[in-house]
Write a protein that holds these residues in place. Structure first.
Motif, PDB file in Angstrom:
ATOM      1  N   GLN B 186      26.745  -3.281  -3.896  1.00  0.00           N
ATOM      2  CA  GLN B 186      25.818  -3.677  -5.643  1.00  0.00           C
ATOM      3  C   GLN B 186      26.466  -2.382  -6.065  1.00  0.00           C
ATOM      4  O   GLN B 186      27.780  -2.926  -6.738  1.00  0.00           O
ATOM      5  CB  GLN B 186      24.549  -3.039  -5.732  1.00  0.00           C
ATOM      6  N   ARG B 187      27.120  -1.111  -5.658  1.00  0.00           N
ATOM      7  CA  ARG B 187      28.348  -0.729  -6.298  1.00  0.00           C
ATOM      8  C   ARG B 187      29.764  -1.069  -6.141  1.00  0.00           C
ATOM      9  O   ARG B 187      30.711  -1.600  -7.090  1.00  0.00           O
ATOM     10  CB  ARG B 187      28.380   0.430  -5.369  1.00  0.00           C
ATOM     11  N   LYS B 188      30.040  -1.895  -5.124  1.00  0.00           N
ATOM     12  CA  LYS B 188      31.260  -2.232  -4.318  1.00  0.00           C
ATOM     13  C   LYS B 188      31.368  -3.746  -5.795  1.00  0.00           C
ATOM     14  O   LYS B 188      32.568  -4.068  -6.103  1.00  0.00           O
ATOM     15  CB  LYS B 188      31.758  -3.471  -2.947  1.00  0.00           C
ATOM     16  N   VAL B 189      30.603  -4.719  -6.112  1.00  0.00           N
ATOM     17  CA  VAL B 189      30.757  -5.928  -7.080  1.00  0.00           C
ATOM     18  C   VAL B 189      31.004  -5.563  -7.946  1.00  0.00           C
ATOM     19  O   VAL B 189      31.393  -5.965  -9.130  1.00  0.00           O
ATOM     20  CB  VAL B 189      29.009  -6.670  -6.941  1.00  0.00           C
ATOM     21  N   LYS B 190      30.109  -4.316  -8.963  1.00  0.00           N
ATOM     22  CA  LYS B 190      30.302  -3.687  -9.440  1.00  0.00           C
ATOM     23  C   LYS B 190      31.758  -3.086 -10.020  1.00  0.00           C
ATOM     24  O   LYS B 190      32.629  -3.667 -10.843  1.00  0.00           O
ATOM     25  CB  LYS B 190      29.340  -2.567  -9.927  1.00  0.00           C
ATOM     26  N   LYS B 191      32.433  -2.908  -8.573  1.00  0.00           N
ATOM     27  CA  LYS B 191      33.663  -2.054  -8.923  1.00  0.00           C
ATOM     28  C   LYS B 191      34.748  -3.483  -9.348  1.00  0.00           C
ATOM     29  O   LYS B 191      35.621  -2.948 -10.130  1.00  0.00           O
ATOM     30  CB  LYS B 191      33.970  -1.357  -7.836  1.00  0.00           C
ATOM     31  N   ALA B 192      34.123  -4.791  -8.543  1.00  0.00           N
ATOM     32  CA  ALA B 192      35.166  -5.595  -7.982  1.00  0.00           C
ATOM     33  C   ALA B 192      35.080  -6.007  -9.644  1.00  0.00           C
ATOM     34  O   ALA B 192      36.537  -6.911 -10.342  1.00  0.00           O
ATOM     35  CB  ALA B 192      34.865  -6.276  -6.950  1.00  0.00           C
ATOM     36  N   LEU B 193      34.393  -6.405 -10.181  1.00  0.00           N
ATOM     37  CA  LEU B 193      33.977  -6.683 -11.113  1.00  0.00           C
ATOM     38  C   LEU B 193      34.675  -6.201 -12.021  1.00  0.00           C
ATOM     39  O   LEU B 193      34.822  -7.360 -13.871  1.00  0.00           O
ATOM     40  CB  LEU B 193      32.772  -7.368 -12.262  1.00  0.00           C
TER      41      LEU B 193
END
Lengths: 395, 297
Positions: B186-193
């Motif tokens: 979830q941290r990486k998805v938020k960072k990516a977006l």
């Protein structure tokens, strides 16, 4: 006002007037001029669309699929191998009832590789669920795009349309074209309002898995829509005439001296212009010959073909494509129009010509009329070079 | 996070399916202002069997290999409509749909610079069609098209280096993640977006059916892949390796292999295990996965 335009330029101009929001294409001869013109219109600000340069035709079709599903009018164009590479996406677009418009600059299919015109590419996509309209000249090619958007986006239709124009002959030829005015186009073609779209305000799922309990009905529904198109196409054709002052037969077929004809050739696309010239010359000599031009190959207007040809003694069907191992694709449909009927021509002969860009000349057409005797010709190839067959395979 | 449930229960995924878990984590992190384009595969089949759909965000499936191109069209349409800044676009697929049949469309999407997050759910074979080998199937795996025999110890090629291939396109963000580390996903998805441009994420998702482990062991198996160095959790930002999850003690690969039926044939074969350990050791060196020992005073 008429302008002297290259066919591809005319198509780009008319597509611009239709105001697509997303255009995507991959270069293939002879489609290239159309998309080059559109790219430059986008680049210089004449057309406010997103132009997506993709890595393949498969992706070009997928990009316009995605954009159309998001609620935007789109455009793409291709030819030959490109159309084949799009094939699974094209079936998908029709199944998803997305009203796209695609120009097919008709070209032969490899092997052997050949960039010149015949109609094997679009004909081979006849079962895809796309409406297929074939143009005789550049004016008609341009006008059919307007008719295509209008038909496809009709809420009772919601199927994609492929406008088929003979490669090089129509895409690279020049002609005086009556370009429509923006006000006229706006009157004829309202802004695209999708029935459904991908929208975060109203989430929905598209492209679901349909098991045997549900799949058949989706195909049946498309088949029913094609039936209704046999009425819708003449209506839209009439409305087109109301706005632009031109029409093309009843939109499904165009008759040229068929009423009292003893011999009629059935054909599609630019060759109809050549046939008309031969018909004019022979009529001047008192010969009762005519042409039945098929504009709509899908849906195929069986009832119209039957009515027009049922009392004509001799009919020749000219195909610019083959269905190897079977009757030629247009001939099959024409013959089927008389199946189980009271009346029929005494002879329905089938001729194949113009494959891979071999010229269909006035002489070729005269030859077809000459060969339209009491003996039915089945799949006779016109303008074959027997000496080549001997050289290659004879020894 | 939105209060709405964006990926609803009641779908038909197998018990212990990590892909369904990861897909829920991804969309919950992305939020309701997201449109998804999904390739054909397990996720598409088990979440959208007509007349039901598990998705509470706009979702489209077209074909096996074209979600990256369909998403490109969605993004172009959103730009035309002036809605792109308010909307995330996610393209998602399995490992076969990404590394094999969908690689061309993915490469095109990355090269063109679309503002899209691409997610590959990597369960390391074509599970939807019955566990056939893909380009992301690991070395010496027993699958139905890389079967073991007296002559063959399973799949003869290592995994295609998809994160590096994505990174080579010069995109701003590439990450790997694992179902065993849900918060990290979830941290990486938020960072990516939060980053504009094309992003690639590859999430390791154990498949009890294809990997042949107990359904209840999904998360434990996922964790072991990371803890042995076989599935390093890494991030590239603007082409540079910017993060890797480190461990004080990396576990021997045998612990991961013996938990799964797909590697069972290797257990009495120290030479094969040594070769797989070498893959992990190479990762440990390449991505510097070993945490420095803390100084004693």
């Amino acid at each position: 006002m008429k302008e002297f335009l290259e066919g591809s330029r005319a198509i780009a101009e008319v597509v611009k007037l239709c105001k697509p929001g997303v255009i995507s294409a991959y270069p293939i001869t002879p489609q290239t001029h159309i998309v080059e013109e559109l790219a430059s219109m986008v680049a210089n600000g004449e057309l406010s669309a997103q132009f997506v340069n993709v890595e393949s035709e498969h992706s070009a079709a997928s990009v316009v699929l995605g954009a159309q599903a998001t609620g935007v009018r789109t455009f793409t164009a291709t030819s030959s191998q490109g159309l084949f590479y799009m094939m699974e996406v094209l079936f998908n677009i029709a199944g998803m009832r997305l009203p796209l418009v695609l120009t097919c600059a008709n070209r032969a299919i490899s092997a052997p590789i050949n960039i010149w015109n015949d109609q094997q590419d679009s004909i081979s996509l006849r079962d895809s669920g796309w409406i297929q309209l074939y143009a005789e000249n550049i004016q008609e090619s341009a006008d059919l795009h307007l008719i295509a958007y209008r038909l496809s986006e009709d809420k009772s239709i919601m199927l994609p349309t492929m406008v088929c124009m003979d490669g090089f002959i129509l895409t690279h030829g020049m002609e005086a074209v009556d370009m429509p005015k923006q006000e006229e186009v706006d009157k004829f073609l309202p802004p695209y309002k999708p029935l459904y779209k991908l929208d975060t305000a109203e989430p929905l799922s598209m492209g679901l898995l349909a098991d045997p309990d549900y799949y058949m009905e989706t195909r049946f529904a498309i088949q029913e829509t094609f039936k209704s198109l046999l009425k819708a196409i003449p209506q839209v054709n009439a409305e087109f005439k109301g706005v632009f002052g031109r029409d093309y037969g009843d939109g499904l077929v165009e008759e040229y001296y068929t009423k009292d004809a003893q011999k009629v050739i059935v054909a599609m696309g630019s060759v109809c212009g050549t046939i008309k010239e031969v018909v004019d010359a022979q009529r001047a000599k008192g010969k009762k010959v005519g042409l039945l031009k098929v504009i709509s190959y899908r849906p195929f207007p069986y009832a119209r073909v039957y009515d027009i040809l049922k009392d004509v003694p001799r009919v020749a069907v000219l195909d610019k494509a083959v269905s190897l191992g079977a009757y030629a694709p247009l001939a099959v449909e024409v013959k089927a129009a008389f199946s189980g009927k009271q009346k029929a021509p005494r002879v329905v002969s089938s001729f194949v010509a113009g494959l891979g860009g071999r010229d269909i000349t006035l002489e070729s057409i005269k030859e077809i009329f000459l060969k339209l005797t009491q003996k039915e010709a089945s799949l006779e190839f016109i303008d074959l070079k027997p000496e080549l067959l001997t050289e290659e395979y004879g020894q | 996070m939105d209060n709405k449930i964006l990926f609803k229960p009641g779908h038909t995924a197998c018990a212990g399916c990590a892909q369904s878990l990861a897909a829920r984590l991804v969309i919950e992190a992305a939020g309701s202002n997201t449109i998804i384009a999904n390739n054909t595969g397990c996720l598409e089949v088990f979440s959208t069997k007509f007349p039901d759909s598990a998705w509470n965000v706009p979702w489209i499936h077209s074909l096996f290999e074209n979600c990256a191109a369909v998403a490109s069209g969605i993004e172009a349409a959103l730009i035309y409509l002036g809605k792109k800044d308010a909307t995330n676009v996610i393209a998602q697929a399995g490992d076969g749909g990404t590394a094999d049949i969908g690689l061309q469309a993915l490469s095109g999407m990355l090269e063109r610079g679309h503002d899209i997050l691409y997610i590959c759910y990597d369960n390391e074979a074509y599970m939807n069609t019955g566990v056939q080998r893909s380009g992301l199937t690991p070395f010496y795996t027993n699958t139905t098209t890389s079967p073991i025999s007296a002559r063959f110890p399973g799949n003869l090629r290592p995994k295609k280096p998809m994160p590096e291939i994505a990174n080579a396109h010069g995109i701003p963000y590439v990450a790997t993640a694992s179902a065993g580390f849900p918060q990290d996903i979830q941290r990486k998805v938020k960072k990516a977006l939060s980053i504009k441009g094309p992003k690639y994420m590859q999430i390791h998702v154990p498949c009890p059916l294809g990997w042949r482990h107990e359904s209840g062991q999904t998360l434990a198996v996922a964790k072991l892949a990371v803890e042995t160095g076989l599935y390093p959790l890494i991030e590239y930002e603007n082409g540079k390796l910017s993060g890797a999850r480190k461990f004080a003690q990396l576990k021997p690969v045998e612990e991961y292999l013996k938990a799964q039926g797909r590697f069972k044939h290797l257990l009495g074969d120290p030479e094969s295990i040594k070769q797989i350990q070498a893959i992990a050791d190479n990762n440990i060196l390449k991505y510097n996965l070993k945490a420095e020992a803390q100084k004693s005073d």
